[in-house]
Write an enzyme that holds these catalytic residues in place. Structure first.
Site, PDB file in Angstrom:
ATOM      1  N   HIS A  17      51.068  56.281 -39.947  1.00 59.24           N
ATOM      2  CA  HIS A  17      52.042  56.842 -39.450  1.00 59.24           C
ATOM      3  C   HIS A  17      52.658  56.358 -38.195  1.00 59.24           C
ATOM      4  O   HIS A  17      52.038  55.286 -37.655  1.00 59.24           O
ATOM      5  CB  HIS A  17      51.765  58.371 -39.266  1.00 59.24           C
ATOM      6  CG  HIS A  17      50.660  58.504 -38.142  1.00 59.24           C
ATOM      7  ND1 HIS A  17      49.630  58.187 -38.151  1.00 59.24           N
ATOM      8  CD2 HIS A  17      50.748  59.066 -36.737  1.00 59.24           C
ATOM      9  CE1 HIS A  17      48.843  58.467 -36.994  1.00 59.24           C
ATOM     10  NE2 HIS A  17      49.688  59.107 -36.062  1.00 59.24           N
ATOM     11  N   HIS A  34      53.307  56.994 -34.986  1.00 52.93           N
ATOM     12  CA  HIS A  34      52.881  57.359 -33.373  1.00 52.93           C
ATOM     13  C   HIS A  34      52.409  55.960 -33.091  1.00 52.93           C
ATOM     14  O   HIS A  34      51.567  55.042 -33.380  1.00 52.93           O
ATOM     15  CB  HIS A  34      51.747  58.378 -33.591  1.00 52.93           C
ATOM     16  CG  HIS A  34      52.172  59.641 -33.463  1.00 52.93           C
ATOM     17  ND1 HIS A  34      51.490  61.036 -33.984  1.00 52.93           N
ATOM     18  CD2 HIS A  34      53.466  60.142 -33.362  1.00 52.93           C
ATOM     19  CE1 HIS A  34      52.292  62.058 -33.946  1.00 52.93           C
ATOM     20  NE2 HIS A  34      53.515  61.619 -33.963  1.00 52.93           N
ATOM     21  N   ASP A  52      50.129  54.930 -30.930  1.00 53.04           N
ATOM     22  CA  ASP A  52      48.647  54.603 -30.750  1.00 53.04           C
ATOM     23  C   ASP A  52      48.336  53.930 -32.419  1.00 53.04           C
ATOM     24  O   ASP A  52      47.093  53.509 -32.321  1.00 53.04           O
ATOM     25  CB  ASP A  52      47.748  55.676 -30.384  1.00 53.04           C
ATOM     26  CG  ASP A  52      48.025  56.877 -31.482  1.00 53.04           C
ATOM     27  OD1 ASP A  52      48.892  57.457 -31.966  1.00 53.04           O
ATOM     28  OD2 ASP A  52      46.784  57.614 -31.625  1.00 53.04           O
ATOM     29  N   HIS A  53      49.140  53.927 -33.199  1.00 50.68           N
ATOM     30  CA  HIS A  53      48.857  53.312 -34.427  1.00 50.68           C
ATOM     31  C   HIS A  53      49.958  52.146 -34.842  1.00 50.68           C
ATOM     32  O   HIS A  53      49.658  51.519 -35.847  1.00 50.68           O
ATOM     33  CB  HIS A  53      49.082  54.472 -35.544  1.00 50.68           C
ATOM     34  CG  HIS A  53      47.897  55.481 -35.433  1.00 50.68           C
ATOM     35  ND1 HIS A  53      46.943  55.706 -36.305  1.00 50.68           N
ATOM     36  CD2 HIS A  53      47.893  56.561 -34.736  1.00 50.68           C
ATOM     37  CE1 HIS A  53      46.327  56.822 -36.229  1.00 50.68           C
ATOM     38  NE2 HIS A  53      46.617  57.042 -35.107  1.00 50.68           N
ATOM     39  N   HIS A 100      50.081  66.316 -40.825  1.00 47.59           N
ATOM     40  CA  HIS A 100      50.117  65.797 -39.510  1.00 47.59           C
ATOM     41  C   HIS A 100      51.585  66.303 -38.879  1.00 47.59           C
ATOM     42  O   HIS A 100      52.578  66.921 -39.609  1.00 47.59           O
ATOM     43  CB  HIS A 100      49.789  64.547 -39.168  1.00 47.59           C
ATOM     44  CG  HIS A 100      49.670  63.822 -37.784  1.00 47.59           C
ATOM     45  ND1 HIS A 100      48.908  64.428 -37.248  1.00 47.59           N
ATOM     46  CD2 HIS A 100      50.115  62.727 -37.146  1.00 47.59           C
ATOM     47  CE1 HIS A 100      48.824  63.730 -36.038  1.00 47.59           C
ATOM     48  NE2 HIS A 100      49.635  62.794 -35.877  1.00 47.59           N
ATOM     49  N   ASP A 148      45.934  60.431 -39.152  1.00 44.39           N
ATOM     50  CA  ASP A 148      45.751  61.522 -38.585  1.00 44.39           C
ATOM     51  C   ASP A 148      45.781  62.857 -39.531  1.00 44.39           C
ATOM     52  O   ASP A 148      47.159  62.627 -40.217  1.00 44.39           O
ATOM     53  CB  ASP A 148      46.578  61.481 -37.317  1.00 44.39           C
ATOM     54  CG  ASP A 148      46.339  60.596 -36.310  1.00 44.39           C
ATOM     55  OD1 ASP A 148      45.379  59.905 -36.665  1.00 44.39           O
ATOM     56  OD2 ASP A 148      46.883  60.626 -35.177  1.00 44.39           O
ATOM     57  N   HIS A 180      38.667  58.028 -34.286  1.00 46.60           N
ATOM     58  CA  HIS A 180      39.813  58.710 -33.513  1.00 46.60           C
ATOM     59  C   HIS A 180      39.434  59.766 -32.700  1.00 46.60           C
ATOM     60  O   HIS A 180      40.037  60.883 -32.641  1.00 46.60           O
ATOM     61  CB  HIS A 180      40.864  59.186 -34.723  1.00 46.60           C
ATOM     62  CG  HIS A 180      42.308  59.407 -34.204  1.00 46.60           C
ATOM     63  ND1 HIS A 180      42.814  60.421 -33.761  1.00 46.60           N
ATOM     64  CD2 HIS A 180      43.245  58.391 -34.080  1.00 46.60           C
ATOM     65  CE1 HIS A 180      44.045  60.592 -33.359  1.00 46.60           C
ATOM     66  NE2 HIS A 180      44.430  59.344 -33.550  1.00 46.60           N
TER      67      HIS A 180
END
Length: 313
Positions: free
Chosen positions: A63, A65, A67-68, A141, A212, A270
């Site tokens: 996805h 976000h 942090d990914h 998510h 996530d 995570h």
């Protein structure tokens, strides 16, 4: 095959724990690896492993976000300076193409290799070749997020050399036909049937890597019979409401998915920044109550994924 966890933190990096990314090493004969998510600092983590950017083949983003994904532009750029000339394909939800192309355009980054970007429009098989099939399914998510199921195709069984010698079959074209699973006729007219001189095929491995997610049916469907299930466990068992509120899972949620899927091994990752490195074993113990074969991932941990060969009868 093995998987190395390049980052195991949620949201932001903390001391000793980078944000999400993992590298899946493919069989030695292939000599390449796939990347799953690419949080900030991923290329720095890769330099601490035996993986070479020039051998990167595919990137699967769960996805959008940060942090990914924040590590993508830098990593793709560095690959061009690391001798990478073979094509790379990036898979991800709608928007991944704009994120990458805009970043490369604004920074005037020119890649010396072909970059293909495929946005996932629907669940199902997103990649297949002679060795692997990759299936994507949507998770629960706050933004569109996918989990990936990587299935290695079975390997043909070995020829029984002793049996062939007894039949008077010498190495040559007949061997080649039988190895391909094709029946063969000998010069004297006798038939040799492949299924009688070959061992059983060796099943391939199944690896499930989830993005996530809060508990949902697709975490189970993607993980059915997996040799390794990688499932987020952002929160400890005592925070189920908080986990679901933010589209995440607890250690128990991850263990329940592994049990329902009939997975062989579970790796949880995570982790929220509220948990210190010394807390991770306790988080793993929470999951082990339901699913004993659980590991808590740490940065740069490599987990082997052996091929399980059923004994002959």
């Amino acid at each position: 095959m093995d998987i190395t966890f390049l980052g195991t933190g949620a949201g932001r990096p903390v001391s000793g724990r980078n944000v999400t990314s993992s590298a899946l090493r493919l069989p030695a004969a292939r000599g390449t690896f796939w990347l799953f998510d690419c949080g900030e600092g991923t290329q720095h983590q890769l330099m601490k492993t035996s993986h070479k950017l020039s051998r990167l083949e595919r990137i699967f983003i769960t996805h959008l976000h940060g942090d990914h994904t924040f590590g993508l532009p830098g990593l793709l750029s560095s690959r061009a300076f690391s001798g990478g000339t073979t094509p790379v394909t990036v898979y991800g939800p709608k928007g991944i193409k704009q994120l990458i192309e805009m970043s490369l355009s604004l920074t005037q980054t020119n890649l010396e290799y072909e970059l293909h970007i495929e946005e996932i429009e629907e669940e199902g098989i997103i990649f297949e070749d002679e060795q692997f099939t990759v299936t994507a399914a949507e998770l629960e998510h706050r933004v569109p997020c996918f989990g990936y199921r990587i299935v290695e195709k079975p390997v043909s069984g070995k020829l029984n050399a002793i049996k062939l010698q007894g039949l008077g079959v010498k190495p040559g074209p007949v061997y080649g036909r039988l190895k391909q699973g094709l029946d063969a006729e000998l010069p004297d007219g006798r038939m040799v049937y492949a299924n009688e001189v070959k061992g059983p095929s060796i099943p391939g491995r199944v690896i499930t890597i989830l993005g996530d997610t809060s508990p949902c049916e697709n975490t189970v469907l993607l993980g059915v019979g997996a040799d390794l299930l990688v499932h987020e466990a952002t929160f400890a068992a005592d925070l189920p409401d908080k986990a679901v509120e933010f589209g995440h899972s607890t250690t128990i949620h991850a263990a329940e998915a592994a049990v329902r899927a009939g997975a062989k091994k579970l790796v949880i990752t995570h982790f929220s920044s509220r948990y210190r490195q010394e807390d991770l074993e306790q988080l793993a113990d929470e999951a082990r109550v339901l699913f004993p074969e659980t590991l808590a991932a740490t940065d740069l941990l490599t987990v082997p994924i052996p091929r399980i060969v059923e004994p002959r009868e």
